[in-house]
Design an enzyme around this catalytic site. Sequence first.
Site, PDB file in Angstrom:
ATOM      1  N   ASP A  11       0.271  -7.592   1.381  1.00 31.05           N
ATOM      2  CA  ASP A  11       0.694  -6.208   1.599  1.00 31.05           C
ATOM      3  C   ASP A  11       2.217  -6.073   1.607  1.00 31.05           C
ATOM      4  O   ASP A  11       2.794  -5.391   2.455  1.00 31.05           O
ATOM      5  CB  ASP A  11       0.113  -5.642   2.894  1.00 31.05           C
ATOM      6  CG  ASP A  11       0.183  -4.116   2.938  1.00 31.05           C
ATOM      7  OD1 ASP A  11       0.211  -3.496   1.854  1.00 31.05           O
ATOM      8  OD2 ASP A  11       0.216  -3.548   4.043  1.00 31.05           O
TER       9      ASP A  11
ATOM     10  N   SER B 275       4.734   2.673   7.833  1.00 32.67           N
ATOM     11  CA  SER B 275       4.413   1.507   7.006  1.00 32.67           C
ATOM     12  C   SER B 275       5.612   1.048   6.187  1.00 32.67           C
ATOM     13  O   SER B 275       6.281   1.852   5.546  1.00 32.67           O
ATOM     14  CB  SER B 275       3.265   1.846   6.052  1.00 32.67           C
ATOM     15  OG  SER B 275       2.056   1.942   6.743  1.00 32.67           O
TER      16      SER B 275
ATOM     17  N   HIS C 247       0.821  -1.215   0.000  1.00 27.90           N
ATOM     18  CA  HIS C 247       0.000   0.000   0.000  1.00 27.90           C
ATOM     19  C   HIS C 247       0.857   1.268   0.000  1.00 27.90           C
ATOM     20  O   HIS C 247       0.355   2.341  -0.302  1.00 27.90           O
ATOM     21  CB  HIS C 247      -0.991   0.000   1.176  1.00 27.90           C
ATOM     22  CG  HIS C 247      -0.395   0.265   2.518  1.00 27.90           C
ATOM     23  ND1 HIS C 247      -0.148  -0.725   3.450  1.00 27.90           N
ATOM     24  CD2 HIS C 247      -0.022   1.422   3.106  1.00 27.90           C
ATOM     25  CE1 HIS C 247       0.348  -0.191   4.540  1.00 27.90           C
ATOM     26  NE2 HIS C 247       0.435   1.113   4.365  1.00 27.90           N
TER      27      HIS C 247
END
Length: 382
Positions: free
Chosen positions: A150, A228, A120
């Site tokens: 992911d 992230s 993402h």
Amino acid sequence: MRWRGLAVVGLAITFGYGLGASAIPSPALGTLFAPAPAVATRTEPDPRPAAAATEEGAQELTADERRTVQIFRQASASVVHVANLALRQDLLSFDVLKIQQGTGSGFVWDTNGHIVTNFHVIDGGATFKVRLADQSEYPATLVGHAANKDLAVLKVAAPAGKLVPLPLGASERLLVGQTVLAVGNPFGLDHSLTVGVVSAVGRELRSPGGRRIYDVIQTDAAINPGNSGGPLLDSSGRLIGVNSAIYSPSGAWAGIGFAIPVDVVKRLVPQLIAHRRPIVPGIGIVALPESMAQRNRLDGVVVQDVIPGSPAARSGLEGLRRGRGGGALVGDQIVAVNGKRVQTFDDLLYVFEQQGVGAVVELTVMRRGEKRTLKVPLVAME
């Protein structure tokens, strides 16, 4: 030989904890910090040599603090900043411009220039930039990605001497309560460290691709937008997870963060480097959508169709068939694999992924009320 298979699964996930370009406008960043208070300055030079002063300060630290400082310094050499750039056309000049649409973190996988981050973080990007620990920047190319986990791999043409891979740990035997450290770029701030514990193991998340991710690590180490793709480390500085998501009504840290387990990373990243996509083990079936199975109170994974020539077809599995009145009649329902109960197609794939292509699995199948077992080899699916 590869087979094409399909299963319909639901989409329900809140990801996207890379830092979007519009999330915090640049002028507002300074408002996060108050001016430093005035402090008295020393007018006479410190007679001690700098090295001696540093050593004295280090001696004041506890053993745990010294270990944390050492881990952070070592890991910082491996952690990178990832910028996601999109192409936009200027409405007046019609020039195509590169606009930064988000940022996140990543880490060095090997000295060949491979960088691991979240899917993402790079999703929707046209080009990418990676900034290493020494602040040098390099354009990055997308090697491969696994949206259902992911994860993504980028590559930079940086000298091998600048690339410091992280040591790899294991996530299978993590214990609730053990210390973990998260390193990344929250809110665009380079190389920030947060420390916490493993709050829970065996959690599940919905990935950006819609599949469930199993064995996710929950931690109370602060993970914020921009973290992230950064590493979650154990108390020895080894990679145990990739920081991926938070549970928060406000979008900022609220004490619950999640990381993709390193055992998944170790399996997938080599596949992405070699094949640009994950290699998914399967048997060649199309599963009835989970919602339809639940609506009809059907147990296990209901076989909707069997691909001709596949291992499932050779083993005699049956899909739905049309009855005399025109309605659909249920064929086989897979209720367990190697003795482990499965209820959804994600459950089935999870067990298949643990076994890998080439393994032979034992399926427990229900057909019109009768239970039987079949041994079926796993092949690579497309």
